[in-house]
Design an enzyme around this catalytic site. Structure first.
Site, PDB file in Angstrom:
ATOM      1  N   ASP A   1      -4.639  -2.133 -11.083  1.00 30.08           N
ATOM      2  CA  ASP A   1      -5.562  -1.596 -10.081  1.00 30.08           C
ATOM      3  C   ASP A   1      -4.909  -0.489  -9.257  1.00 30.08           C
ATOM      4  OD1 ASP A   1      -7.584  -3.211 -10.909  1.00 30.08           O
ATOM      5  OD2 ASP A   1      -7.407  -4.663  -9.281  1.00 30.08           O
TER       6      ASP A   1
ATOM      7  N   ASN B   1     -10.720   1.201  -1.537  1.00 32.41           N
ATOM      8  CA  ASN B   1     -10.533  -0.169  -1.064  1.00 32.41           C
ATOM      9  C   ASN B   1     -10.788  -0.332   0.434  1.00 32.41           C
ATOM     10  OD1 ASN B   1     -10.010  -1.360  -3.493  1.00 32.41           O
ATOM     11  ND2 ASN B   1      -7.819  -1.629  -3.166  1.00 32.41           N
TER      12      ASN B   1
ATOM     13  N   ASP C   1      -4.167  -6.784  16.912  1.00 32.12           N
ATOM     14  CA  ASP C   1      -3.231  -6.057  16.050  1.00 32.12           C
ATOM     15  C   ASP C   1      -3.875  -4.849  15.377  1.00 32.12           C
ATOM     16  OD1 ASP C   1      -1.339  -7.873  16.733  1.00 32.12           O
ATOM     17  OD2 ASP C   1      -1.214  -8.862  14.779  1.00 32.12           O
TER      18      ASP C   1
END
Length: 264
Positions: A45, A122, A150
């Site tokens: 990938d 992605n 975060d």
């Protein structure tokens, strides 16, 4: 038809790359790395992800097909033992085009007049380089919340099985033209509050992030980390462009999910 073959770079993938190239040339196809109509990736990938970014200016004219030389991937669906079959398909068989939605990321900096536009297959992540990220989150032009934590991950449906899943996000089928916003360790107490759940936004909704504290921001787009910078805003939405995959046989998404995460 013009084609290009990319490799992960290991010995097995490189040998397979040259073999595929030789076979396709023997069938009379033309090798063209600049303007290919089909890109065959050999590796996994990550190899296909890199090819997508290499040819992201040719998405309307280029179809992708992946061969994995490691574990089964979500984008690479052929194995080395099937190379001869795949080559014959490419040379002789009409193929179906399957399109997956992409993420558009527009970054505006405090000291820059122009904006940067990126496409992600992605996800995009937004983090601070020191301390917590404090950012307003606007959805469809209206204030939604102030995030403290975060960072945030904005993913595509096909990318929902990657970092997004590790953050507790939902797995979305790639036929859904949408993006997903997932939190990274949000701060929730009596003073600060976020929705605390991943958000799935449809195609016509935009997510706008505006950092509120005076810190440097790190933005990633897929596997690329952009320069550390002071960011004015980051706008995310479903891109008008789509990635096109060449399908010569069924490649069911939920079967891939099962084989990757459930099947022993």
């Amino acid at each position: 038809m013009k084609f290009s073959v990319t490799s992960r770079g290991d010995d097995v993938s490189n040998k397979l790359q040259q073999r595929i190239k030789r076979y396709l040339l023997d069938f009379g196809l033309k090798h063209d790395e600049k303007e290919p109509e089909m890109v065959i990736t050999v590796g996994g990938d990550g190899t296909l992800l890199q090819a997508f970014h290499d040819y992201c200016d040719r998405l309307e004219d280029t179809a992708f097909v992946g061969i994995h030389t490691g574990h089964l991937g979500f984008y690479a669906d052929w194995v080395p033992e099937e190379v001869e079959k795949l080559v014959i398909h490419i040379a002789k068989t009409p193929y179906q085009i399957v399109e997956y939605p992409l993420l558009e990321v527009v970054i505006r900096q405090d000291d820059a007049q122009n904006s940067e536009r990126h496409l992600a297959l992605n996800e995009c992540t937004v983090k601070s380089l020191g301390g917590s990220l404090v950012s307003s989150v606007d959805i469809k032009g209206e204030a939604f919340e102030v995030f403290r934590g975060d960072g945030l991950c904005i993913s595509t449906p096909s990318g929902s099985t990657a970092y997004n899943k590790a953050l507790g996000g939902a797995i979305l089928h790639p036929s859904l033209a949408s993006i997903q916003v997932a939190e990274m360790a949000s701060i929730n107490n009596r003073v600060y509050r976020t929705v605390g759940s991943p958000l799935v936004l449809p195609q016509h909704h935009t997510c706008l992030l505006k950092p509120l504290n005076d810190i440097d921001i790190q933005v990633t787009v897929d596997h690329y980390t952009l320069d550390h910078r002071r960011v004015k805003s980051i706008q995310c939405r479903v891109a008008e462009e789509k990635i096109r995959f060449a399908r010569f046989r069924p490649f069911p998404f939920w079967k891939r999910v099962r084989e990757s995460f459930v099947r022993e």
